[in-house]
Enzyme design. Structure first.
Site, PDB file in Angstrom:
ATOM      1  N   ASP A  87     -60.540  56.009 -26.852  1.00 29.27           N
ATOM      2  CA  ASP A  87     -61.219  55.758 -25.225  1.00 29.27           C
ATOM      3  C   ASP A  87     -59.947  54.254 -25.054  1.00 29.27           C
ATOM      4  O   ASP A  87     -60.007  53.255 -25.900  1.00 29.27           O
ATOM      5  CB  ASP A  87     -62.077  54.598 -26.085  1.00 29.27           C
ATOM      6  CG  ASP A  87     -62.591  54.379 -25.107  1.00 29.27           C
ATOM      7  OD1 ASP A  87     -62.300  53.606 -23.371  1.00 29.27           O
ATOM      8  OD2 ASP A  87     -63.756  54.323 -24.717  1.00 29.27           O
ATOM      9  N   ASN A 128     -51.041  62.687 -14.505  1.00 35.03           N
ATOM     10  CA  ASN A 128     -51.066  62.441 -13.328  1.00 35.03           C
ATOM     11  C   ASN A 128     -52.484  62.121 -12.827  1.00 35.03           C
ATOM     12  O   ASN A 128     -53.001  62.496 -11.796  1.00 35.03           O
ATOM     13  CB  ASN A 128     -51.317  64.278 -12.842  1.00 35.03           C
ATOM     14  CG  ASN A 128     -52.214  64.826 -13.765  1.00 35.03           C
ATOM     15  OD1 ASN A 128     -52.199  64.713 -14.597  1.00 35.03           O
ATOM     16  ND2 ASN A 128     -52.308  65.145 -12.876  1.00 35.03           N
ATOM     17  N   ASP A 135     -50.304  72.261  -7.069  1.00 38.09           N
ATOM     18  CA  ASP A 135     -50.117  71.614  -9.024  1.00 38.09           C
ATOM     19  C   ASP A 135     -49.432  72.512  -9.694  1.00 38.09           C
ATOM     20  O   ASP A 135     -48.325  71.354 -10.508  1.00 38.09           O
ATOM     21  CB  ASP A 135     -51.516  72.430  -9.228  1.00 38.09           C
ATOM     22  CG  ASP A 135     -52.898  71.171  -8.427  1.00 38.09           C
ATOM     23  OD1 ASP A 135     -52.322  69.696  -8.539  1.00 38.09           O
ATOM     24  OD2 ASP A 135     -53.347  71.577  -8.947  1.00 38.09           O
TER      25      ASP A 135
END
Length: 393
Positions: free
Chosen positions: A61, A84, A157
């Site tokens: 986290d 990205n 992509d």
């Protein structure tokens, strides 16, 4: 730190070339691709599996100070950082190139964004179709009298990911000579234009006119798409005889040598003027065969031709199987499945395919190996919600 397809395709290329790729994910649900599609509840969706083979998963986290600290401590142990995420995410975590490069001056840092990190559109979110629309791909796809059409392949992509991987490898090779890292940024819009260069350098560059849509016909008749038995959704072949030699061979193959001397089809210009009649003559022979039968006869005679394979056909294709392009893996949730491989077949630098990781599957392993954390420290971080260690679930 990659998600969905553009970034994961970049790092998967590196993994297939033998790199040790550690995927940083949030402990909650991980990469959004894990919950993409009907099987998303499993956290191991088929879409995720397509782009994350041969990687390890570390769930941390970064919104917690201790989580970000772990990431910064890991940076000196790695050569490359790829991200990205949407505009502004990396900045909110303060893990940009300036920050990470100060910790590891040899770091190769790559960013993939829809419209890059500069320019008036830099703040826009992007997905594959929007990037392809911006690159001009829609404009050349579709029927001549119809609207622009979205292409099927995800060229923006995965095409961006492939180009980013090439840039990373070039930067890493340079690092071997200089010891210095560098910053790489890539725009999906710009990457997708690479696949339209033939269109752009035709009419657009010389005459200032937009390249036209040509549907399924590229080249002179009888080039095009032809239906085959049993006439299902994808029972077609595409053929494109380019030379007079191809035209001769096609006439012989379809048992119509007379077409070669037919005044309607004697020259390329005449074949163009009588395209409908010519397609009817060739199509009559093709319609009596399956797409595989027609392909093997026509392509076997030296004429460019292929059956139109669908996504199920690819998993069963005997040619791909014979070349070792299809891999069978035992996957959690999905069981034993066939997966498509990686096209480059280098003799000594490609890794065997390994299954995609479960969320946090390698968290403890990475933190122990790279930072020397012991079991008690890893367990404390897991219990505090800073990390997710799948071994402790």
């Amino acid at each position: 730190m990659t998600q969905y397809e553009a970034g994961p395709s970049c790092t998967q290329v590196l993994a297939w070339f033998g790199a040790d790729v550690v995927k940083i994910e949030s402990p909650g649900r991980g990469d959004g691709a894990r919950v993409f599609g009907r099987d998303g509840r499993s956290g191991y969706a088929a879409f995720f599996c397509a782009w994350n083979a041969n990687k390890r998963s570390l769930a941390v986290d970064l919104g917690r100070g201790r989580g970000r600290e772990l990431l910064l401590r890991l940076i000196p142990a790695f050569d490359v950082f790829v991200e990205n995420y949407g505009p502004g995410v990396i900045e909110r975590f303060d893990i940009g190139y300036e920050t990470l490069g100060a910790i590891n001056p040899g770091l190769v840092y790559a960013r993939i964004k829809g419209f890059g990190v500069s320019g008036p559109h830099a703040g826009y979110d992007s997905v594959d179709p929007t990037a392809q629309a911006a690159a001009g791909a829609f404009s050349v796809n579709g029927e001549p009298d119809g609207p622009p059409l979205m292409p099927g392949p995800t060229m923006a992509d995965s095409g961006s990911g492939l180009q980013a991987a090439q840039a990373v490898l070039a930067a890493w090779i340079q690092k071997q000579r200089t010891g210095e890292g560098q910053f790489i940024e890539l725009s999906m819009q710009e990457a997708a234009t690479y696949y339209l260069r033939s269109h752009f350098f035709g009419r657009s560059m010389r005459r200032g006119r937009a390249a036209p849509r040509t549907g399924n016909t590229l080249g002179l008749p009888p080039a095009g798409l032809y239906p085959c038995k049993p006439f299902g959704a994808n029972d077609y072949i595409y053929l494109q005889p380019l030379t007079e030699g191809h035209w001769d061979a096609l006439c012989r193959t379809v048992d119509r040598p007379d077409l070669r001397a037919d005044p309607r089809f004697f020259s390329p210009r005449q074949r163009l003027e009588n395209a409908g009649a010519l397609r009817g003559e060739i199509g009559a022979w093709i319609r009596e065969r399956t797409k595989y039968e027609a392909m093997e006869a026509i392509a076997g005679a030296g004429v460019p031709c292929s059956a139109c394979l669908d996504t199920v056909d690819l998993h069963r294709d005997r040619h791909l199987a014979a070349r070792g392009f299809l891999h069978e893996l035992d996957l959690p949730v999905h069981g034993r499945v066939r997966m498509l491989g990686f096209a480059p077949a280098a003799s000594a630098s490609c890794a065997a395919m390994k299954r995609p990781p479960r969320l946090g599957e390698h968290t403890g392993e990475v933190l122990n190996a790279e930072l020397g954390l012991n079991d008690a420290e890893i367990e404390a971080l897991h219990d505090a919600g800073v990390i997710r260690d799948a071994a402790r679930q």
